[in-house]
Design a protein around this motif. Structure first.
Motif, short mmCIF file in Angstrom:
data_model
loop_
_atom_site.label_atom_id
_atom_site.label_comp_id
_atom_site.label_asym_id
_atom_site.label_seq_id
_atom_site.Cartn_x
_atom_site.Cartn_y
_atom_site.Cartn_z
N ILE A 170 1.21 -1.09 -0.24
CA ILE A 170 -0.59 -0.20 -0.06
C ILE A 170 1.07 1.20 0.46
O ILE A 170 1.17 2.34 -0.98
CB ILE A 170 -0.88 -0.38 0.63
N GLU A 171 2.03 1.27 0.37
CA GLU A 171 2.72 2.37 0.95
C GLU A 171 3.51 2.77 -0.35
O GLU A 171 3.75 3.69 -0.76
CB GLU A 171 3.68 2.09 2.42
N LYS A 172 3.88 1.46 -1.24
CA LYS A 172 4.85 1.72 -2.04
C LYS A 172 3.90 2.27 -3.19
O LYS A 172 4.08 2.98 -3.49
CB LYS A 172 5.00 0.36 -2.40
N VAL A 173 2.86 2.24 -3.50
CA VAL A 173 1.33 2.44 -4.41
C VAL A 173 1.57 3.74 -4.03
O VAL A 173 1.07 4.59 -5.18
CB VAL A 173 0.43 1.15 -4.37
N ARG A 174 1.09 4.06 -2.99
CA ARG A 174 0.67 5.21 -3.04
C ARG A 174 2.13 6.49 -3.35
O ARG A 174 1.74 7.21 -3.41
CB ARG A 174 0.62 6.02 -1.12
N GLN A 175 3.39 5.59 -2.55
CA GLN A 175 4.55 6.87 -2.88
C GLN A 175 4.72 7.00 -4.89
O GLN A 175 5.03 7.95 -5.32
CB GLN A 175 5.84 6.04 -2.52
N PHE A 176 4.52 6.13 -5.15
CA PHE A 176 4.03 5.60 -6.82
C PHE A 176 3.35 6.58 -7.23
O PHE A 176 3.50 7.57 -8.55
CB PHE A 176 4.30 4.74 -7.53
N LEU A 177 2.07 6.57 -6.72
CA LEU A 177 1.82 7.69 -7.63
C LEU A 177 1.01 9.48 -7.31
O LEU A 177 1.28 9.72 -7.57
CB LEU A 177 -0.23 7.24 -6.73
N SER A 178 2.47 9.29 -5.61
CA SER A 178 2.21 10.83 -5.15
C SER A 178 3.50 10.90 -6.12
O SER A 178 3.20 12.44 -6.38
CB SER A 178 2.70 10.59 -4.18
N ARG A 179 4.62 10.87 -7.07
CA ARG A 179 5.31 10.83 -7.29
C ARG A 179 4.97 11.31 -8.71
O ARG A 179 5.71 12.01 -9.69
CB ARG A 179 6.70 10.33 -7.89
#
Length: 246
Positions: A170-179
């Motif tokens: 979940i955290e990796k997906v959030r960071q991916f989308l944030s970028r």
């Protein structure tokens, strides 16, 4: 519901790794051959003051060649065992296809360098849902982030940690989308056990990530992920486009 997997992109990546393995193997063969040649034919006699340096050079060359060959073998194994789809995700996708409308898209077997590997993601107007799919059999209890398994009438550490794995995804997906300027997209998670009772029995108390058997997945998602729409169709499509490998 659209049910897709980035098969072409994953197949292309597998072929790229095969090519890389072939190139590394060719270099490894050449370097190893040079190292062996320097072992057989001594261009510097032992009496020469530089013989120690020469001996070190041919030893390092031989070791480097062997290392490259082992690296090529590892790359080849990875390329030929690369899964272009996830069997569990396919089963889940077929089950969800009849229960969710076309506004949802299930992406199976996602593998991106910035995210890593994720079993599946569901993208729709409620946001993004990250799946951790479990094929384990037994009686499990989940309290918070802790997992126990019943064996011989006693509760023991389960030896699995899907909560930690799902939270990390979940955290990796959030960071991916944030970028990609999509950081305001809500990202949820769920742990799905594919085997039904009595083969697999689940007990939960205040789980960090919701858990559910496959047969109850949509029902158990209604109070949280499916409770309401949180993004519009344009943003949902932008998220899908960002997640799918090009």
């Amino acid at each position: 519901m659209r049910n897709i997997a980035p098969v072409r992109a994953l197949t292309r990546r597998s072929n790229q790794i095969k090519t890389l393995a072939l190139v590394v193997a060719a270099i490894g063969v050449f370097v190893t051959a040079v190292g062996l040649f320097l072992r057989v034919v001594e261009f510097v006699v032992p009496a020469n003051p530089n013989y120690g340096l020469y001996d070190l050079l041919r030893t390092v060359t031989l070791i480097a060649g062997i290392f490259l060959l082992l690296l090529a073998l590892g790359l080849a194994i990875r390329a030929f065992t690369w899964k272009v789809d996830n069997d569990l995700a396919q089963i889940m996708g077929n089950a969800l296809a009849t229960q969710l409308p076309d506004s949802f898209t299930l992406i199976r077997n996602l593998s991106r360098g910035e995210i890593g590997y994720v079993d599946a993601l569901l993208v729709g107007l409620p946001g993004v849902l990250v799946f951790r799919l479990m094929d384990n059999v037994g009686i499990f209890a989940n309290e918070g982030s802790n997992w126990l398994r019943q064996e011989g009438g006693e509760w023991r550490p389960a030896g699995i940690d899907p909560t930690r794995e799902c939270v990390a995804d979940i955290e990796k997906v959030r960071q991916f989308l944030s970028r990609r300027n999509l950081g305001d997209t809500p990202v949820y998670g769920v742990i799905v056990f594919m085997n039904e009772p009595p083969r697999t029995q689940l007990m939960a108390r205040e789980p960090v990530v919701p858990i559910t058997p496959l047969s109850m997945l949509v029902v158990n998602l209604r109070p949280n992920y499916l409770a309401k729409d949180r993004i519009d169709a344009a943003k949902a499509q932008a998220v899908i486009d960002a997640l799918l490998p090009k």
